[in-house]
Design a protein around this motif. Structure first.
Motif, PDB file in Angstrom:
ATOM      1  N   ASP A  14       0.859  -1.176   0.000  1.00 22.40           N
ATOM      2  CA  ASP A  14       0.000   0.000   0.000  1.00 22.40           C
ATOM      3  C   ASP A  14       0.897   1.228   0.000  1.00 22.40           C
ATOM      4  OD1 ASP A  14      -1.506   2.281   1.030  1.00 22.40           O
ATOM      5  OD2 ASP A  14      -3.113   0.832   1.381  1.00 22.40           O
ATOM      6  N   ASN A  15       0.999   1.895  -1.148  1.00 27.81           N
ATOM      7  CA  ASN A  15       1.871   3.059  -1.287  1.00 27.81           C
ATOM      8  C   ASN A  15       1.414   4.249  -0.450  1.00 27.81           C
ATOM      9  OD1 ASN A  15       3.821   2.026  -3.134  1.00 27.81           O
ATOM     10  ND2 ASN A  15       2.274   2.161  -4.743  1.00 27.81           N
ATOM     11  N   GLU A  16       0.101   4.391  -0.293  1.00 28.13           N
ATOM     12  CA  GLU A  16      -0.419   5.537   0.450  1.00 28.13           C
ATOM     13  C   GLU A  16      -0.045   5.472   1.934  1.00 28.13           C
ATOM     14  OE1 GLU A  16      -4.646   7.783   1.433  1.00 28.13           O
ATOM     15  OE2 GLU A  16      -4.614   6.158  -0.049  1.00 28.13           O
ATOM     16  N   TYR A  17      -0.195   4.285   2.532  1.00 31.91           N
ATOM     17  CA  TYR A  17       0.067   4.134   3.967  1.00 31.91           C
ATOM     18  C   TYR A  17       1.389   3.433   4.270  1.00 31.91           C
ATOM     19  CZ  TYR A  17      -4.669   5.776   4.479  1.00 31.91           C
ATOM     20  OH  TYR A  17      -5.801   6.540   4.430  1.00 31.91           O
ATOM     21  N   ASN A  18       2.133   3.066   3.231  1.00 29.33           N
ATOM     22  CA  ASN A  18       3.470   2.488   3.363  1.00 29.33           C
ATOM     23  C   ASN A  18       3.507   1.211   4.202  1.00 29.33           C
ATOM     24  OD1 ASN A  18       6.234   2.429   2.819  1.00 29.33           O
ATOM     25  ND2 ASN A  18       6.709   3.464   4.739  1.00 29.33           N
ATOM     26  N   PHE A  19       2.742   0.202   3.774  1.00 26.06           N
ATOM     27  CA  PHE A  19       2.834  -1.098   4.432  1.00 26.06           C
ATOM     28  C   PHE A  19       2.619  -2.220   3.427  1.00 26.06           C
ATOM     29  CE2 PHE A  19      -1.697  -0.049   4.980  1.00 26.06           C
ATOM     30  CZ  PHE A  19      -2.316  -1.202   4.542  1.00 26.06           C
ATOM     31  N   ASN A  20       3.221  -3.363   3.737  1.00 23.90           N
ATOM     32  CA  ASN A  20       2.962  -4.600   2.992  1.00 23.90           C
ATOM     33  C   ASN A  20       1.775  -5.271   3.660  1.00 23.90           C
ATOM     34  OD1 ASN A  20       5.235  -4.636   1.162  1.00 23.90           O
ATOM     35  ND2 ASN A  20       6.503  -5.002   2.957  1.00 23.90           N
ATOM     36  N   ASN A  21       0.844  -5.763   2.876  1.00 23.13           N
ATOM     37  CA  ASN A  21      -0.313  -6.463   3.417  1.00 23.13           C
ATOM     38  C   ASN A  21      -0.319  -7.892   2.898  1.00 23.13           C
ATOM     39  OD1 ASN A  21      -2.866  -6.291   4.951  1.00 23.13           O
ATOM     40  ND2 ASN A  21      -3.744  -6.886   2.994  1.00 23.13           N
ATOM     41  N   TYR A  22      -0.542  -8.830   3.807  1.00 22.53           N
ATOM     42  CA  TYR A  22      -0.589 -10.250   3.459  1.00 22.53           C
ATOM     43  C   TYR A  22      -1.945 -10.809   3.855  1.00 22.53           C
ATOM     44  CZ  TYR A  22       4.378  -9.464   3.295  1.00 22.53           C
ATOM     45  OH  TYR A  22       5.609  -8.958   2.996  1.00 22.53           O
ATOM     46  N   ALA A  23      -2.646 -11.403   2.896  1.00 24.97           N
ATOM     47  CA  ALA A  23      -3.897 -12.092   3.180  1.00 24.97           C
ATOM     48  C   ALA A  23      -3.536 -13.529   3.527  1.00 24.97           C
ATOM     49  CB  ALA A  23      -4.821 -12.050   1.970  1.00 24.97           C
ATOM     50  N   LEU A  24      -3.894 -13.953   4.732  1.00 24.88           N
ATOM     51  CA  LEU A  24      -3.489 -15.262   5.235  1.00 24.88           C
ATOM     52  C   LEU A  24      -4.684 -16.136   5.593  1.00 24.88           C
ATOM     53  CD1 LEU A  24      -0.829 -14.056   7.842  1.00 24.88           C
ATOM     54  CD2 LEU A  24      -0.415 -14.729   5.470  1.00 24.88           C
ATOM     55  N   THR A  25      -4.465 -17.435   5.520  1.00 24.57           N
ATOM     56  CA  THR A  25      -5.358 -18.408   6.128  1.00 24.57           C
ATOM     57  C   THR A  25      -4.539 -19.125   7.183  1.00 24.57           C
ATOM     58  OG1 THR A  25      -6.618 -18.712   4.090  1.00 24.57           O
ATOM     59  CG2 THR A  25      -6.821 -20.424   5.767  1.00 24.57           C
ATOM     60  N   LEU A  26      -4.987 -19.048   8.426  1.00 25.76           N
ATOM     61  CA  LEU A  26      -4.296 -19.679   9.544  1.00 25.76           C
ATOM     62  C   LEU A  26      -5.106 -20.861  10.036  1.00 25.76           C
ATOM     63  CD1 LEU A  26      -3.553 -16.408  11.561  1.00 25.76           C
ATOM     64  CD2 LEU A  26      -2.099 -17.498   9.838  1.00 25.76           C
ATOM     65  N   VAL A  27      -4.452 -21.979  10.236  1.00 23.23           N
ATOM     66  CA  VAL A  27      -5.117 -23.153  10.803  1.00 23.23           C
ATOM     67  C   VAL A  27      -4.536 -23.369  12.197  1.00 23.23           C
ATOM     68  CG1 VAL A  27      -5.589 -25.614  10.575  1.00 23.23           C
ATOM     69  CG2 VAL A  27      -5.443 -24.190   8.518  1.00 23.23           C
ATOM     70  N   PHE A  28      -5.408 -23.294  13.194  1.00 18.05           N
ATOM     71  CA  PHE A  28      -5.014 -23.531  14.575  1.00 18.05           C
ATOM     72  C   PHE A  28      -5.358 -24.964  14.938  1.00 18.05           C
ATOM     73  CE2 PHE A  28      -5.867 -19.040  14.257  1.00 18.05           C
ATOM     74  CZ  PHE A  28      -4.810 -18.469  14.941  1.00 18.05           C
ATOM     75  N   LYS A  29      -4.508 -25.586  15.737  1.00 14.57           N
ATOM     76  CA  LYS A  29      -4.776 -26.957  16.154  1.00 14.57           C
ATOM     77  C   LYS A  29      -4.475 -27.077  17.634  1.00 14.57           C
ATOM     78  CE  LYS A  29      -4.186 -31.649  14.585  1.00 14.57           C
ATOM     79  NZ  LYS A  29      -3.630 -32.511  13.593  1.00 14.57           N
ATOM     80  N   ASP A  30      -5.411 -27.664  18.343  1.00 12.31           N
ATOM     81  CA  ASP A  30      -5.260 -27.928  19.774  1.00 12.31           C
ATOM     82  C   ASP A  30      -5.761 -29.344  20.012  1.00 12.31           C
ATOM     83  OD1 ASP A  30      -4.856 -27.717  22.473  1.00 12.31           O
ATOM     84  OD2 ASP A  30      -6.621 -26.478  22.839  1.00 12.31           O
ATOM     85  N   GLY A  31      -4.834 -30.294  20.068  1.00 14.51           N
ATOM     86  CA  GLY A  31      -5.228 -31.692  20.179  1.00 14.51           C
ATOM     87  C   GLY A  31      -5.931 -32.125  18.904  1.00 14.51           C
ATOM     88  N   GLU A  32      -7.176 -32.508  19.016  1.00 16.81           N
ATOM     89  CA  GLU A  32      -7.964 -32.938  17.856  1.00 16.81           C
ATOM     90  C   GLU A  32      -8.782 -31.797  17.255  1.00 16.81           C
ATOM     91  OE1 GLU A  32      -7.793 -36.007  16.420  1.00 16.81           O
ATOM     92  OE2 GLU A  32      -6.153 -36.271  17.841  1.00 16.81           O
ATOM     93  N   THR A  33      -8.798 -30.640  17.901  1.00 14.07           N
ATOM     94  CA  THR A  33      -9.614 -29.513  17.456  1.00 14.07           C
ATOM     95  C   THR A  33      -8.832 -28.629  16.493  1.00 14.07           C
ATOM     96  OG1 THR A  33     -10.712 -29.501  19.611  1.00 14.07           O
ATOM     97  CG2 THR A  33     -10.976 -27.543  18.238  1.00 14.07           C
ATOM     98  N   GLU A  34      -9.442 -28.330  15.340  1.00 17.24           N
ATOM     99  CA  GLU A  34      -8.857 -27.427  14.355  1.00 17.24           C
ATOM    100  C   GLU A  34      -9.795 -26.252  14.119  1.00 17.24           C
ATOM    101  OE1 GLU A  34      -7.681 -28.837  10.513  1.00 17.24           O
ATOM    102  OE2 GLU A  34      -6.229 -30.234  11.344  1.00 17.24           O
TER     103      GLU A  34
END
Length: 90
Positions: A14-34
Motif C-alpha cells: 500500500d503506497n499511500e500508507y506504506n505497508f505490505n499487506n498479506y492475506a493469510l489463512t491460519l489453521v489452529f490446532k489444539d489436540g484434535e480440534t482445528e
C-alpha cells in the motif's frame, strides 16, 4: 491454540500508507480440534513493525504477538515475504 498451518493467499504494498499487506489463512490446532481463521498481516517497513488482524477471531495483544512471531518465522510465510522488495530479516 498453536498455529498448525499458514497459507499466504495474496500480498501487496500500500503506497499511500506504506505497508505490505498479506492475506493469510491460519489453521489452529489444539489436540484434535482445528480452527481455520482468515487474517491480514501488515508489515510497516520504515518502523519494522507488524500488525495482525484476525477476521472473526478475538485475541489479546499478547496472543496477537505470539501469532505474529509464529507467522513471520514460518517457512511458507518467509518464502512469500521474500518475493517482495522488502525482505524479512532476523
Amino acid at each position: 491454540m498453536k498455529i498448525y498451518d499458514i497459507a499466504v493467499n495474496g500480498s501487496g504494498f500500500d503506497n499511500e500508507y506504506n505497508f505490505n499487506n498479506y492475506a493469510l489463512t491460519l489453521v489452529f490446532k489444539d489436540g484434535e480440534t482445528e480452527k481455520t481463521v482468515r487474517a491480514n498481516l501488515r508489515h510497516y517497513p520504515t518502523e519494522n513493525e507488524w500488525d495482525l488482524n484476525p477476521i472473526f477471531y478475538e485475541c489479546t495483544n499478547d496472543e496477537k504477538q505470539i501469532m505474529i512471531d509464529q507467522i513471520i518465522n514460518n517457512d511458507n510465510f518467509k518464502s512469500a515475504f521474500e518475493t517482495i522488495e522488502n525482505r524479512l530479516e532476523g
